[in-house]
Design a protein around this motif. Structure first.
Motif, PDB file in Angstrom:
ATOM      1  N   GLN A   7      -2.529   5.860   3.087  1.00 16.48           N
ATOM      2  CA  GLN A   7      -1.028   6.132   3.533  1.00 16.48           C
ATOM      3  C   GLN A   7      -0.418   7.874   2.302  1.00 16.48           C
ATOM      4  O   GLN A   7       0.564   7.945   2.689  1.00 16.48           O
ATOM      5  CB  GLN A   7      -0.404   5.091   2.553  1.00 16.48           C
ATOM      6  CG  GLN A   7      -0.458   3.865   2.767  1.00 16.48           C
ATOM      7  CD  GLN A   7      -0.170   3.488   4.116  1.00 16.48           C
ATOM      8  OE1 GLN A   7       1.145   4.439   4.642  1.00 16.48           O
ATOM      9  NE2 GLN A   7      -0.252   2.868   4.755  1.00 16.48           N
ATOM     10  N   ASN A  45      -2.430  -6.374  -3.520  1.00 16.36           N
ATOM     11  CA  ASN A  45      -2.054  -5.853  -2.697  1.00 16.36           C
ATOM     12  C   ASN A  45      -0.481  -6.890  -2.455  1.00 16.36           C
ATOM     13  O   ASN A  45       0.191  -6.231  -1.636  1.00 16.36           O
ATOM     14  CB  ASN A  45      -2.823  -5.518  -1.571  1.00 16.36           C
ATOM     15  CG  ASN A  45      -3.601  -7.010  -1.406  1.00 16.36           C
ATOM     16  OD1 ASN A  45      -2.387  -8.129  -1.587  1.00 16.36           O
ATOM     17  ND2 ASN A  45      -3.445  -7.868   0.458  1.00 16.36           N
ATOM     18  N   LYS A  54      -7.083   2.476   0.945  1.00 20.78           N
ATOM     19  CA  LYS A  54      -6.504   2.004   1.574  1.00 20.78           C
ATOM     20  C   LYS A  54      -5.162   2.317   0.969  1.00 20.78           C
ATOM     21  O   LYS A  54      -4.415   3.222   2.117  1.00 20.78           O
ATOM     22  CB  LYS A  54      -6.561   0.320   1.134  1.00 20.78           C
ATOM     23  CG  LYS A  54      -7.166  -0.304   1.836  1.00 20.78           C
ATOM     24  CD  LYS A  54      -7.140  -2.055   2.185  1.00 20.78           C
ATOM     25  CE  LYS A  54      -7.976  -2.367   3.291  1.00 20.78           C
ATOM     26  NZ  LYS A  54      -8.265  -3.714   3.108  1.00 20.78           N
ATOM     27  N   ILE A  55      -4.685   2.856  -0.096  1.00 21.50           N
ATOM     28  CA  ILE A  55      -3.594   3.477  -0.822  1.00 21.50           C
ATOM     29  C   ILE A  55      -3.497   4.480  -0.136  1.00 21.50           C
ATOM     30  O   ILE A  55      -2.707   5.637   0.122  1.00 21.50           O
ATOM     31  CB  ILE A  55      -3.945   3.662  -2.244  1.00 21.50           C
ATOM     32  CG1 ILE A  55      -3.664   1.975  -2.752  1.00 21.50           C
ATOM     33  CG2 ILE A  55      -2.823   3.989  -2.724  1.00 21.50           C
ATOM     34  CD1 ILE A  55      -3.230   1.803  -4.474  1.00 21.50           C
ATOM     35  N   TYR A  59       0.817  -1.316   0.357  1.00 21.79           N
ATOM     36  CA  TYR A  59      -0.076   0.107  -0.161  1.00 21.79           C
ATOM     37  C   TYR A  59       1.033   1.096  -0.098  1.00 21.79           C
ATOM     38  O   TYR A  59       1.074   2.101  -0.837  1.00 21.79           O
ATOM     39  CB  TYR A  59      -0.730  -0.184   1.494  1.00 21.79           C
ATOM     40  CG  TYR A  59      -2.181  -1.413   1.191  1.00 21.79           C
ATOM     41  CD1 TYR A  59      -2.842  -0.999  -0.026  1.00 21.79           C
ATOM     42  CD2 TYR A  59      -2.375  -1.974   2.131  1.00 21.79           C
ATOM     43  CE1 TYR A  59      -3.973  -2.301  -0.134  1.00 21.79           C
ATOM     44  CE2 TYR A  59      -3.241  -2.600   1.705  1.00 21.79           C
ATOM     45  CZ  TYR A  59      -3.935  -3.062   1.125  1.00 21.79           C
ATOM     46  OH  TYR A  59      -4.511  -3.725   1.268  1.00 21.79           O
ATOM     47  N   GLU A  60       1.513   1.537   0.800  1.00 17.76           N
ATOM     48  CA  GLU A  60       2.813   2.121   0.928  1.00 17.76           C
ATOM     49  C   GLU A  60       3.695   2.370  -0.222  1.00 17.76           C
ATOM     50  O   GLU A  60       3.231   3.888  -0.973  1.00 17.76           O
ATOM     51  CB  GLU A  60       3.941   2.637   1.988  1.00 17.76           C
ATOM     52  CG  GLU A  60       4.359   1.734   2.213  1.00 17.76           C
ATOM     53  CD  GLU A  60       5.101   1.502   3.714  1.00 17.76           C
ATOM     54  OE1 GLU A  60       6.293   1.536   3.368  1.00 17.76           O
ATOM     55  OE2 GLU A  60       4.407   1.599   4.701  1.00 17.76           O
ATOM     56  N   HIS A 100      -8.951  -1.246  -2.451  1.00 14.70           N
ATOM     57  CA  HIS A 100      -7.665  -0.778  -2.950  1.00 14.70           C
ATOM     58  C   HIS A 100      -7.669   0.220  -2.836  1.00 14.70           C
ATOM     59  O   HIS A 100      -6.563   1.061  -1.705  1.00 14.70           O
ATOM     60  CB  HIS A 100      -7.917  -1.645  -3.755  1.00 14.70           C
ATOM     61  CG  HIS A 100      -5.941  -2.026  -4.045  1.00 14.70           C
ATOM     62  ND1 HIS A 100      -5.156  -2.474  -2.774  1.00 14.70           N
ATOM     63  CD2 HIS A 100      -4.665  -1.340  -4.571  1.00 14.70           C
ATOM     64  CE1 HIS A 100      -4.141  -2.631  -3.553  1.00 14.70           C
ATOM     65  NE2 HIS A 100      -3.852  -1.841  -4.539  1.00 14.70           N
ATOM     66  N   GLN A 118       3.020   1.704  -3.385  1.00  9.13           N
ATOM     67  CA  GLN A 118       1.726   1.958  -4.375  1.00  9.13           C
ATOM     68  C   GLN A 118       0.987   3.864  -4.250  1.00  9.13           C
ATOM     69  O   GLN A 118       1.329   4.176  -5.075  1.00  9.13           O
ATOM     70  CB  GLN A 118       0.332   1.123  -4.674  1.00  9.13           C
ATOM     71  CG  GLN A 118       0.634   0.003  -5.001  1.00  9.13           C
ATOM     72  CD  GLN A 118      -0.514  -0.982  -4.959  1.00  9.13           C
ATOM     73  OE1 GLN A 118      -1.928  -0.890  -5.847  1.00  9.13           O
ATOM     74  NE2 GLN A 118      -0.039  -2.271  -5.224  1.00  9.13           N
TER      75      GLN A 118
END
Ligand code: ZN
Length: 352
Positions: A341, A264, A337-338, A190-191, A334, A193
Motif C-alpha cells: 500500500q 488486519n 501487505k502493508i 492495510y492502508e 502482514h 497501517q
C-alpha cells in the motif's frame, strides 16, 4: 476557518493558551520549537486542553498539527524517569541505577506506571536529579527526541497528504493517533497501517537529521559538546541513541491490548511492529552513509539496550519477547501487505 473553528468542526478539545509559568516548566519552548518544525511543512501547531496521550493531524483546508497536553506531560515524565534512573552514567549527577522490579509493576502498562493523564509538575518531579547540570541536559535531550518524534509523525501525515488522499474515499480530513487503536475493516486496515508506518519513517529520518544538524551547528556550545562526547559521538551512535529513545516511546505507548485482535482489524500497527518497521527502514535507507553491517549492529544493540533502558525506567522485568512476539511468518506476511500500500500513500498530491 480559524484554528478554533477547525478544532470544533472535528470535535477536538480547545487549543491551549500556553502560559510561561506553566507547571510543566517546558511547554513554552517546546511549543515554539514545534511551530518551527511545522512551519517548514506549511502547518500550524497547537497544544490541546486534554489529558489524553494523543496527537492529531488535520488538512482542512489549512494544515494543523495538534498535540494533547496529556501527551506532553507523560513525555516529560518519561524524560524525567530517564534522567533520574542512573542510566547513561557518563552524564554525571546520579550514582548507581536503581532497579527494583516486581511482578505487580511488570504486569501493569508503562503508561499506567507513569501516571498517564496526570499533569507533569517540574518543581516536584525534578527533585533528586536536577541539581546536576548533565542530568538536566539528558532530560532535555530525551524530551526533545520524544516530543519531536510525535510532532514529526503528524507532519509526516501532512507531508504525504494522508488526509487529502483519504478524502477520495471518506469525507474526513482528520487523522487521529489514538492510544488504543480502533477496530476497522481489513480493507481499510492495510492502508491505515501503511499511513502510520510512512509517518513513522518520515519522523525518524527527520528526527536524526534535525538532531545531528542541531549538534553540528552549535558545536561550540557546552550543551552540544557534552551530548556529543557522552551520548552520540558519531553517526551510528546518534542513530542508535535515537532509536533507543523511540524504543522507550513505543514501549510507553503500547497498551498490550492488541494480542487477541486480528492484525488486519487494527487502525494502527502494534507498537513493536512499528519499531520493527523502523529497523527495516534503517537497513533500506542507510542514513548518514552507514553500511549494511553497521545498520545490523545498530539494530541488535537497540534491541538489547532498549529493553534494558525500559526495565530501569519503568522498574519492571525485562521483556526480551516484546519484539519476538511479532516476528512470525504471519507478521511478515502482514508487513508485506502493508508495504504493497505504500505507493498509494507516499508523497505530496498536486495542488489544485
Ligand atoms: Zn499517525
Amino acid at each position: 476557518m480559524n484554528i478554533e473553528e477547525i478544532l470544533q468542526k472535528y470535535g477536538l478539545p480547545h487549543s491551549m493558551a500556553v502560559r510561561h509559568n506553566d507547571p510543566s516548566g517546558w511547554m513554552t519552548p517546546f511549543a515554539v520549537e514545534a511551530q518551527g518544525i511545522c512551519s517548514v511543512s506549511q502547518a500550524s501547531f497547537v497544544f490541546l486542553e486534554s489529558r489524553k496521550m494523543q496527537a492529531v493531524a488535520v488538512q482542512d483546508p489549512v494544515n494543523l498539527v495538534a498535540v494533547y497536553a496529556g501527551m506532553f506531560w507523560i513525555l516529560c515524565r518519561l524524560a524525567s524517569s530517564v534522567a533520574a534512573g542512573g542510566i547513561f552514567p557518563a552524564l554525571q549527577g546520579v550514582s548507581e541505577p536503581t532497579w527494583k522490579p516486581d511482578l505487580e509493576r511488570s504486569l501493569r502498562t508503562p503508561r499506567d506506571l507513569l501516571d498517564e493523564g496526570k499533569p507533569f509538575d517540574w518543581e516536584l518531579e525534578k527533585i533528586g536529579w536536577s541539581e546536576a547540570g548533565e542530568r538536566q541536559i539528558l532530560f532535555h535531550v530525551v524530551l526533545s527526541l520524544c516530543f519531536r518524534f510525535v510532532v514529526l509523525h503528524e507532519v509526516g501525515h501532512i507531508e504525504n497528504d494522508h488526509c487529502r488522499r483519504r478524502l477520495r474515499t471518506r469525507n474526513n480530513l482528520l487523522l487521529v493517533d489514538r492510544p488504543s487503536p480502533r477496530l476497522i475493516q481489513p480493507s481499510e486496515a492495510y492502508e491505515s497501517q501503511a499511513r502510520e508506518l510512512i509517518a513513522d519513517g518520515f519522523a525518524f529520518q527527520q528526527l536524526i537529521r534535525i538532531f545531528d544538524n542541531q549538534l553540528t551547528q552549535s558545536r561550540d556550545l557546552e550543551y552540544s559538546r557534552i551530548v556529543r562526547e557522552h551520548l552520540v559521538a558519531d553517526a551510528p551512535s546518534l542513530i542508535r541513541f535515537t532509536l533507543c529513545i523511540i524504543f522507550l516511546y513505543f514501549r510507553l505507548s503500547d497498551r498490550s491490548d492488541w494480542h487477541t485482535t486480528p492484525l488486519n482489524r487494527l487502525s494502527h500497527p502494534p507498537a513493536p511492529f512499528r519499531m520493527k518497521a523502523l529497523f527495516a527502514l534503517l537497513v533500506e535507507a542507510k542514513p548518514f552513509g552507514i553500511n549494511e553491517e553497521q545498520a545490523g549492529e545498530i539494530i541488535s544493540e537497540t534491541i538489547v539496550v532498549g529493553d534494558a533502558l525500559a526495565s530501569v525506567v519503568f522498574d519492571v522485568y525485562p521483556q526480551p519477547d516484546w519484539l519476538k512476539r511479532i516476528s512470525t511468518p504471519d507478521h511478515d506476511c502482514h508487513f508485506n501487505k502493508i508495504y504493497e500500500q505504500f505507493g498509494n500513500w507516499s508523497g505530496r498530491l498536486p495542488t489544485v
